[in-house]
Design a protein around this motif. Structure first.
Motif, short mmCIF file in Angstrom:
data_model
loop_
_atom_site.label_atom_id
_atom_site.label_comp_id
_atom_site.label_asym_id
_atom_site.label_seq_id
_atom_site.Cartn_x
_atom_site.Cartn_y
_atom_site.Cartn_z
N VAL A 1 20.29 35.19 8.17
CA VAL A 1 20.59 34.08 7.26
C VAL A 1 20.21 34.53 5.85
O VAL A 1 19.13 35.07 5.65
CB VAL A 1 19.78 32.82 7.63
N ILE B 1 20.23 33.58 1.66
CA ILE B 1 20.40 32.57 0.62
C ILE B 1 19.96 33.14 -0.71
O ILE B 1 18.89 33.75 -0.81
CB ILE B 1 19.62 31.29 0.97
N HIS B 2 20.80 32.97 -1.68
CA HIS B 2 20.49 33.44 -3.03
C HIS B 2 20.00 34.88 -3.04
O HIS B 2 19.03 35.22 -3.72
CB HIS B 2 19.44 32.55 -3.68
N MET C 1 18.52 36.50 -0.74
CA MET C 1 17.23 36.64 -0.11
C MET C 1 17.41 36.36 1.37
O MET C 1 18.22 35.52 1.74
CB MET C 1 16.31 35.58 -0.74
N CYS C 2 16.68 37.10 2.18
CA CYS C 2 16.78 36.82 3.61
C CYS C 2 16.13 35.49 3.89
O CYS C 2 15.02 35.21 3.43
CB CYS C 2 16.09 37.92 4.41
N GLY C 3 16.81 34.68 4.66
CA GLY C 3 16.30 33.35 4.94
C GLY C 3 15.22 33.35 5.99
O GLY C 3 14.63 32.31 6.27
N VAL C 4 14.99 34.48 6.62
CA VAL C 4 13.99 34.53 7.67
C VAL C 4 12.73 35.23 7.21
O VAL C 4 11.62 34.76 7.41
CB VAL C 4 14.58 35.21 8.92
N CYS C 5 12.92 36.40 6.56
CA CYS C 5 11.73 37.14 6.17
C CYS C 5 11.48 37.09 4.67
O CYS C 5 10.45 37.55 4.20
CB CYS C 5 11.83 38.59 6.64
N GLY C 6 12.41 36.52 3.94
CA GLY C 6 12.19 36.40 2.51
C GLY C 6 12.40 37.69 1.74
O GLY C 6 12.10 37.77 0.56
N THR D 1 19.18 41.94 -2.75
CA THR D 1 20.13 42.19 -3.82
C THR D 1 20.05 43.59 -4.39
O THR D 1 20.63 43.85 -5.42
CB THR D 1 19.92 41.19 -4.97
N VAL E 1 24.03 29.28 1.46
CA VAL E 1 23.53 29.91 2.68
C VAL E 1 24.67 30.66 3.34
O VAL E 1 25.74 30.11 3.56
CB VAL E 1 22.97 28.86 3.65
#
Lengths: 171, 947
Positions: B114, B116-117, B119-124, B128, B159
């Motif tokens: 996942v 978003i912006h 950034m990984c939505g799971v590990c942050g 980019t 997302v």
């Protein structure tokens, strides 16, 4: 996390404002300009606490505008990885949910919610549900920030509630 | 976490390469940018040298063929090496074509399913990194820059998910749907379930209605108050408690002005403003927000609430609209105030990523077998098999789709029923107003232009107020018709039945009041039609698909995990479509242009997709010959075939639009062999037509609209001769802009004579008796016909001729009742008994100018649009020449003493543009024109003198 920081801001003032009300106008303009903005370096500027110095205006050659270098103290908010924050859910979908921590938007992926919490698309509004918890729009949640992405004028954060004492805040 | 990720060599390595060393062994951790393997290759310069040498016939020493450069391949991801592929051995030569094979498997701690912006939505993790390692991924097609990711959510929150994650989510949602026995339904907003306009007229009407209601309520209260007092007086003070209820219904005093007849239709219209809808050019400034300028008025399609509530049990509803997000939200607040039905599943233009097309993949990336789409436009969906096309809802006349400015205008050819054609004409910006000079090009605008264009279009719309204009025109036409009727009555020859036909609208409008004793000189007409049954039909289809799906699902092999083949909505929809025209063998005549391969034409393919069998040539098996014109060779042959029915194209189109095989009878094209009979009917209908034209005020447009429409005659005959009359005479008129060519007239006259029988003679005699007033009406009719139109004196030239010659009309206005099924044939404003032919006329005349506009000639002032329309209309009434087939009665009245001879004299010669439009008032108009010119010249001279 909140910080009290001393910051500066440059105001360019048009000559039509030069007069007795100049200082009032500068103060007002400072509040308008900086409060609620976000800079990648300092975070969200929540509120200006004091204006320390509005400086001496310097007339710019050519335009006739005056430049004031104001220094002020403000409360800023900057999120950090590992920080635990409280927020309010604004949007729930099957990929996760979004919560607002003041001005900061935090996304919590469905991978990072408790394993027993399931997405329920038929509920109205949609929600994540476990036996004892419901996360839907306007629920207050406590989450830990997993990562932040900081851009020049914006901050995004990823959160998790897959840890002890995280999730819906029941009071 | 998760399974290992296969990595392939990048496509831009200097192939062929020879692997020289594998740097890492399985089990070793690897970081992004770490060297995975080393290779050697032949440098490009060396290769070129070798080739040059070979060309010159020299031999290349073998050492020059050896690789002379080395390179390395770095890992684009973090993780741990799981294993190397079989090809990954020292010394292996890898060609370019083999590069897509995975070479090494790496287990990542997080596959970033996942994002978003950036950034990984799971590990942050930050994804980019835009360096050489991510370059190939960045070039990959797709909504997101990350390999294999999809945008899945409805909102623009950014997302995105990877393919695997998308599959997982889809399986999840499929299971949810199956467990609740539902399917997904994607709903379009504009013109499908609602219709929105920005025309301020609607607001004024609504205010008016509200005031009326307020007044009525107040009157009622007063009445009650009075009643109460009366009772209190009667009962002598102790009646305070008992006198609450009044027994007699309160009489509302007659309202000061006539009630708005559209009250019924406008009852559930909602209005709203959009916060981000700023006036063009306004910049969003902090602190001071400019006020939104525009009010939107939205009419939910009749039966919408029931449709949504009943179908939300069978379907999970999604909204997919071409409008903006704020617009979509506002609409959903109107139609679904509690958010129970759509629940945030809204996808708008802002998120969809495309201004001109819609894609199912956007919402359902991997599995579309449980999705049904309803939309009024099929072109935006491409060839989507999940689409159930609905008939566009056109409530506010002349608006079209306010969010459709990015799309090409709908083709009238798709549904050339007058309603749709008019809607299409109105929806294209150039014809939104009947001004002859289109300011905006009709081609599809680019995105940035489109935004501006839409804003402009909305402004135009708000300014031009098509509804107010329509009302005004209707009123004017009505007034004229009425005055004509009164004049006729004064003359004493008006019949009572004539009165009835004169004001069919007044009699039928819900808010109708007794027309003659009415103090107002005119009646307000109901322009907006609340009737529409399309949603019921669509709901029926959707229920059928749903039951088909779950029947197949219930019949599945127990225990097996796979879904049955029948559980596929595109398949089910196709099955339903197949039944529509199954058994029909269709041949076309005059429908498909010669330069098109018949099999590839739209109508052919559409007919086949509805289960019909299309053939090129007529044979015994052909059941329907679909025609657009009369008198083709195929028609003559089909007339001799007992099995073949000759039907108008409209039959096919209606059947397709309604997903139901329409009965052929109302659509039968008359056969050439029965021509004489129907001619008789036509000529008899002439007189009735004249009467009716007065009532309806229907001008050329109406005639035009009706001509396109097969009509049921009172006798069950289908007179279609007008079509031929029109086509025969219109061509030459448009071409030279003057008069119907003599040949055509002669030919028509011959046909006319041939069709003349006793019956017709009787009708004709009757007609002669009423002649004196009838031609008055004709006169008015011609005015109104040309009022709405543009400077198309060419078309009006032949109008009286055509009309008096071969119009075939039954006294009853063509209405929905004449054809079975829900009204798609009438535009939203005009079905049912309260149908108003004037609307049709108005709308169709919008259609006309493009065809009949001609370049103004130097001396052609009389045809200039700047002239007052009434005067122009008068001018357009040309006196018929000797060659015209004008009934005797008409001729006497048409020919003004002066101009008749003139016309006659010049009819054969080269007529100047001035005389072209000259009629009874021609000289007067010309004189005033000359005067105004003199005036201008005088002013010019004065100003020059001053200087």
């Amino acid at each position: 996390m909140f910080f009290l920081r001393q910051l500066t801001h440059t105001i360019l003032l048009h000559p039509s404002y030069f007069g007795a009300q100049l200082e009032d106008y500068l103060r007002q303009k400072l509040y308008e300009d900086v409060e609620g903005t976000c800079s990648g370096k300092y975070g969200y500027i929540i509120s200006v606490v004091t204006i320390n110095d509005i400086g001496e205006g310097k007339i710019m050659p050519g335009t006739g505008q005056a430049r004031f270098k104001c220094s002020y103290t403000a409360i800023v908010m900057k999120p950090f990885k590992g920080e635990v924050v409280d927020g309010k859910v604004v949007n729930v979908n099957k990929m996760g949910f979004f919560a607002m921590v003041g001005p900061l938007q935090v996304f919590v992926s469905s991978h990072l919610v408790h394993a027993d919490m399931k997405f329920d698309p038929n509920a109205s509004p949609q929600c994540y549900r476990s036996n004892d918890e419901v996360i839907q729009r306007d629920t207050c949640v406590r989450m830990e920030i997993v990562g932040c992405r900081i851009e020049a004028n914006d901050i995004f954060a990823i959160g998790t509630i897959k840890k002890d004492f995280m999730g819906q805040i029941q009071d | 976490m998760g399974d290992s990720t296969p990595l392939t060599l990048r496509a831009d390595l200097p192939y062929p390469i020879t692997l020289t060393r594998l740097v890492l062994v399985p089990g070793q951790p690897v970081r992004r940018g770490d060297r995975l393997l080393e290779y050697s290759f032949l440098s490009a310069t060396q290769r070129k040298e070798n080739e040059a040498a070979l060309k010159q016939g020299k031999t290349v020493p073998p050492e020059k063929h050896k690789n002379d450069m080395v390179g390395s391949w770095e890992s684009p991801i973090d993780g741990e090496i799981v294993r190397w592929g079989e090809a990954a051995k020292t010394g292996t030569v890898i060609e370019r074509r083999q590069a897509s094979k995975p070479l090494v498997w790496v287990e990542q701690p997080c596959t970033h399913p996942v994002q978003i912006h950036g950034m990984c939505g799971v590990c942050g993790a930050d994804l980019t990194n835009d360096d050489y390692l991510s370059r190939p991924a960045a070039e990959e097609p797709g909504p997101s820059r990350y390999p294999g990711s999809f945008e899945l959510a409805h909102d623009a929150l950014g997302v995105t998910v990877s393919t695997n994650e998308a599959k997982r989510l889809e399986t999840l949602s499929r299971d949810t749907l199956l467990s609740s026995r539902r399917l997904s339904l994607i709903v379009d907003l504009d013109q499908t379930i609602i219709h929105t306009t920005v025309d301020p007229t609607v607001g004024e009407w609504m205010n008016e209605i509200m005031e009326d209601e307020e007044e009525e309520r107040r009157a009622k209260e007063e009445e009650e108050e009075k009643e109460k007092k009366d009772k209190a007086v009667e009962e002598g003070g102790e009646g305070d408690k008992s006198a609450v209820r009044s027994t007699t219904p309160p009489m509302s005093p007659p309202p000061k002005r006539e009630k708005n007849p559209n009250a019924e239709a406008l009852k559930d219209v909602a209005r709203f403003q959009l916060a981000d809808d700023l006036p063009p050019g306004a910049v969003k400034t902090k602190g001071r927000r400019p006020e939104p300028v525009r009010w939107y008025y939205t009419k939910p399609r009749p039966g919408l609430t029931k449709f949504l509530s009943s179908l939300s049990e069978l379907y999970e509803m999604h909204v997919y609209t071409m409008g903006t997000r704020t617009y979509a939200d506002a609409i959903c607040r109107v139609i679904d105030p509690e958010g129970k039905i759509f629940g945030g599943r809204i996808l708008s233009r802002d998120e969809s990523g495309s201004m001109s097309s819609k894609s199912l993949v956007r919402l359902f990336p991997t599995d579309q077998s449980m999705v049904v789409v309803i939309d009024d436009r099929s072109d935006v969906w491409g060839d989507c098999p999940n689409l159930v096309k609905v008939v566009p809802y056109d409530f506010f006349i002349g608006i079209g789709d306010i969010n459709g400015s990015f799309l090409p205008p709908t083709q009238p050819a798709v549904t050339p029923i007058p309603a749709a054609a008019a809607a299409a004409a109105a929806s294209s910006p150039s014809t939104a107003a009947s001004s002859p000079g289109p300011e905006t090009p009709p081609e599809i605008p680019s995105t940035e232009d489109g935004l501006l264009l839409q804003s402009k279009l909305l402004d135009d719309l708000a300014e031009k107020r098509p509804l107010a204009k329509l009302e005004e025109e209707t009123e004017r036409a009505e007034e004229e018709a009425e005055s004509a009727a009164e004049a006729a009555e004064a003359e004493g020859s008006g019949k009572p039945e004539k009165d009835a036909t004169a004001e069919p609208q007044a009699a039928q409008a819900p808010a109708a009041q007794a027309h003659h004793p009415h103090p107002h000189p005119h009646h307000r007409k109901q322009l907006l039609n609340p009737e529409d049954h399309e949603l019921e039909r669509v709901a029926g289809i959707l229920r059928e698909v749903h039951s088909g799906f779950y029947k197949a699902f219930d019949d599945r092999v127990p225990g097996s995990n796979a879904m049955p083949l029948q559980c596929d909505t595109p398949l089910l929809i196709q099955e339903i479509k197949d039944q529509v025209l199954s058994g029909c063998v269709i041949a076309f005549t005059g429908v498909i242009p010669r330069n098109v391969v018949p099999e590839r034409s739209d109508i052919w393919q559409t007919a086949e997709s509805f289960g019909a069998l299309c053939v090129h040539e007529l044979n015994d098996k052909v059941t329907h010959l679909v025609t657009a014109t009369l008198g083709t060779e195929k028609m003559h042959r089909a007339a001799r075939m007992p099995r073949t029915q000759v039907v108008w194209l409209t039959w096919l189109q209606t059947s397709i639009a309604l997903w139901r095989r329409e009965p052929e009878d109302p659509f039968l094209a008359h056969r050439p062999s029965t021509g004489s009979g129907s001619r008789g009917v036509n000529s008899r209908a002439d007189s009735e037509d004249a009467k009716q034209a007065e009532g309806g005020g229907g001008g050329g447009g109406a005639a035009f609209g009706r001509a396109r429409e097969p009509e049921t005659d009172a006798d069950g005959d289908t007179p279609m001769t007008e079509e031929s009359g029109d086509t025969e005479s219109e061509g030459p008129v448009d071409a030279d802009g003057h008069h119907v060519s003599e040949d055509d007239l002669a030919q028509d006259a011959a046909v006319f004579d041939a069709a003349w029988d006793d019956d017709a003679q009787a009708e004709f005699d009757k007609f002669l008796e009423d002649g004196s007033d009838d031609d008055d009406d004709d006169d008015d009719e011609a005015h109104t016909a040309t009022d709405g139109g543009d400077n198309d004196d060419s078309s009006s030239d032949d109008e009286p001729v055509n009309r008096s010659r071969s119009r075939a009309e039954t006294p009853s206005v063509w209405s929905r009742a004449a054809t079975p099924g829900p009204s798609i044939l009438s535009r939203a404003g005009t079905p049912g008994p309260e149908q108003d032919p004037k609307h049709v006329r108005y709308a169709d005349e919008e259609n006309q100018p493009l065809e009949s506009v001609r370049q103004p000639q130097p001396g052609d002032i009389s045809s200039f649009p700047a002239l007052p329309p009434r005067k122009r209309a008068r001018l357009l009434l040309t006196a018929p020449t000797d060659d015209d087939d004008v009934p005797e009665a008409n001729r006497m009245n048409y020919t003004a003493p002066g101009s008749y001879g003139k016309e006659k004299g010049e009819a054969n010669g080269d007529m100047g543009p001035e005389t072209d439009g000259e009629g009874t008032e021609g000289t007067g108009g010309g004189a005033s024109e000359a005067e105004s010119e003199d005036e201008f010249a005088q002013m010019l001279a004065d100003s020059l003198a001053e200087e």
